[in-house]
Design an enzyme around this catalytic site. Sequence first.
Site, mmCIF file in Angstrom:
data_model
loop_
_atom_site.group_PDB
_atom_site.id
_atom_site.type_symbol
_atom_site.label_atom_id
_atom_site.label_comp_id
_atom_site.label_asym_id
_atom_site.label_seq_id
_atom_site.Cartn_x
_atom_site.Cartn_y
_atom_site.Cartn_z
ATOM 1 N N LYS A 101 -17.471 14.043 -13.437
ATOM 2 C CA LYS A 101 -15.830 13.245 -13.404
ATOM 3 C C LYS A 101 -15.580 14.001 -12.109
ATOM 4 O O LYS A 101 -14.869 12.811 -11.386
ATOM 5 C CB LYS A 101 -15.572 13.404 -14.490
ATOM 6 C CG LYS A 101 -16.366 12.791 -15.662
ATOM 7 C CD LYS A 101 -16.534 13.309 -17.188
ATOM 8 C CE LYS A 101 -17.163 12.546 -17.861
ATOM 9 N NZ LYS A 101 -16.460 12.843 -19.949
ATOM 10 N N GLN A 110 -13.056 16.843 -22.939
ATOM 11 C CA GLN A 110 -14.473 17.186 -23.276
ATOM 12 C C GLN A 110 -14.901 17.381 -24.314
ATOM 13 O O GLN A 110 -14.121 17.935 -24.939
ATOM 14 C CB GLN A 110 -15.263 17.702 -22.083
ATOM 15 C CG GLN A 110 -16.573 17.656 -21.868
ATOM 16 C CD GLN A 110 -16.677 16.130 -21.445
ATOM 17 O OE1 GLN A 110 -16.871 15.564 -20.444
ATOM 18 N NE2 GLN A 110 -18.383 16.128 -22.053
ATOM 19 N N ASP A 167 -9.995 7.650 -21.289
ATOM 20 C CA ASP A 167 -11.843 7.821 -22.014
ATOM 21 C C ASP A 167 -11.480 6.702 -23.124
ATOM 22 O O ASP A 167 -12.871 6.817 -23.568
ATOM 23 C CB ASP A 167 -11.575 9.054 -22.355
ATOM 24 C CG ASP A 167 -12.936 9.485 -22.671
ATOM 25 O OD1 ASP A 167 -14.182 8.553 -21.992
ATOM 26 O OD2 ASP A 167 -13.832 10.653 -22.636
#
Length: 283
Positions: free
Chosen positions: A54, A98, A121
């Site tokens: 990422k 994450q 996200d």
Amino acid sequence: MSAIKLDGKALAKQIEQDLSTRVQAIIDKTGRTPILATILVGDDPASATYVRMKGNACRRVGMESIKVEMPSATTTDELLAKIEELNNNPDVHGILLQHPVPSQIDERACFDAIALEKDVDGVTCLGFGRMSMDEPAYGSCTPQGIMHLLNHYDIELAGKDAVVVGRSAILGKPMAQMLLNANCTVTICHSKTQNLAVHVGRADIVVGAVGVAELIKKEWIKQGAVVVDAGFHPTDDGGVGDIELAGIEEIASAYTPVPGGVGPMTINTLIRQTVEAAEKAAG
Ligand code: NAP
């Protein structure tokens, strides 16, 4: 029948070129480079690889990423405090926590602490609710990336029977909502579903999001269906998905290859949504 290959790798590359131009425009306008903050808790190697990928994707389009690394023993309160700090940092445009975090942490509470405007996200309950109601919000990246891919290839969705196999918070559930918003008639299957083959066999659009290698058999799939496979399971020959894809070209009207279909669109969507957040912040 010659099936269309829904080439996520090629599309992601094409989108990155556009994103580089948009990032430069933000830098020219504000004098500031857009920033994605990534938070990695613990030392899971796969998670570390995803975070690194990422960060690399950010740099490819001219953005920066701040890498926050926290020890495995981090508490919920410590993680919440870090998220709050990033929420209040005007230089940070997007926050990625994450998944998964170590089990002592209340992951849902931490996801939901991310400010809506920085939830690039698409993991907060608020963002999911707004997306479900067709209100502006960043969608969860994998299903949002799939929608982008389907739209890019002009796949007709309205009125179609869509079957999503899997109902996770990050993939199956938002996927089903997005297809519903696009006027599909949606069925969601899961581990307690009976007669999975019958449901899949009715689908004009089938999405595999189960995490079990080749669980969905090729012979279940209706002639002419659109086949979307979110799974990836490494093998000696590269990898397989959640759907049996060998020879799928003879059955499907369109399909995502594994690898090179859904996977590249996921990180691409994260970067695209961070650029959008930075554009909004720039006014
Ligand atoms: P997950 O959280 O493990 O959820 C799996 C879902 O599949 C659950 O809803 C489960 O049902 C259902 N399921 C499991 N076994 C089943 C069976 N035998 N029959 C029917 N349904 C079954 O997984 P996830 O995070 O959503 O990921 C799903 C897949 O997508 C994985 O292959 C993962 O690697 C892939 N993925 C890819 C990306 C990407 O960037 N390309 C991103 C995320 C995920 P229950 O709810 O009843 O347990």
